[in-house]
Design an enzyme around this catalytic site. Sequence first.
Site, short mmCIF file in Angstrom:
data_model
loop_
_atom_site.label_atom_id
_atom_site.label_comp_id
_atom_site.label_asym_id
_atom_site.label_seq_id
_atom_site.Cartn_x
_atom_site.Cartn_y
_atom_site.Cartn_z
N GLY A 123 0.84 -1.18 0.00
CA GLY A 123 0.00 0.00 0.00
C GLY A 123 0.87 1.23 0.00
O GLY A 123 2.09 1.15 0.17
N GLU B 177 -2.14 1.97 6.29
CA GLU B 177 -2.14 3.10 5.34
C GLU B 177 -2.87 4.31 5.92
O GLU B 177 -2.42 5.44 5.76
CB GLU B 177 -2.75 2.68 4.00
CG GLU B 177 -2.00 1.58 3.27
CD GLU B 177 -0.50 1.81 3.19
OE1 GLU B 177 -0.07 2.98 3.08
OE2 GLU B 177 0.24 0.83 3.26
N CYS C 146 7.16 -1.13 6.00
CA CYS C 146 6.68 0.15 5.46
C CYS C 146 7.73 0.68 4.50
O CYS C 146 8.93 0.62 4.81
CB CYS C 146 6.45 1.14 6.60
SG CYS C 146 5.86 2.76 6.04
N LEU C 147 7.29 1.17 3.36
CA LEU C 147 8.24 1.70 2.38
C LEU C 147 8.97 2.93 2.92
O LEU C 147 10.03 3.29 2.41
CB LEU C 147 7.52 2.03 1.08
CG LEU C 147 6.83 0.84 0.39
CD1 LEU C 147 6.06 1.31 -0.84
CD2 LEU C 147 7.82 -0.24 0.02
NI NI Z 1 3.67 2.54 5.48
#
Ligand code: NI
Length: 179
Positions: free
Chosen positions: A47, A144, A101-102
């Site tokens: 996401g 998100e 998480c990116l």
């Molecule tokens: Ni994230």
Amino acid sequence: MTVREILKMGDERLLRIAPAVTEFDTPELHALVVDMLETMAAANGAGLAAPQIGVNLQVVIFGSGEVNPRYPLELPIPRTILLNPVITPLDGEEQVGWEGCLSVPGMRAMVPRWQRIRYSGFDVQGRAIARTADGFHSRVVQHECDHLMGKLYPMRVRDFSQFGFTSVLFPGLDDNTDD
Ligand code: NI
């Protein structure tokens, strides 16, 4: 269409409260969503939230309809573009599960989330969306939407003995966010 830079934890722009979208179906909004989809796909993300690319608006995307290579044991989540989301837990039950998480590249932690939720909001054209979700789907939506409140998953971790580097926790996992 552009793959945008993903902000990393420590950047103050990730800590802001995002305002709601007030005008739907605009060229700017469509362009934002296209960039977000490209950026998420390039990073194999489960996401992405608009604040992660520096856009302070209540826009999140998640899911691809297929198993995500960064989360190979989890069920697919339908590809969703969700604006102005509202989350309601369906009961009080929590479940801990692994999250990455990116914006926190190369790491994973066990994070408590509501097991079952109802979520609602709008698509990019302004049409209402309302669904129930459980398990990984529920987790991804909560993760998100947290980005829209300036929250990153490490702020939700309770047991820091289960927080570490993906390459150590899951050797061999195809996680291209390790760098
Ligand atoms: Ni994230």
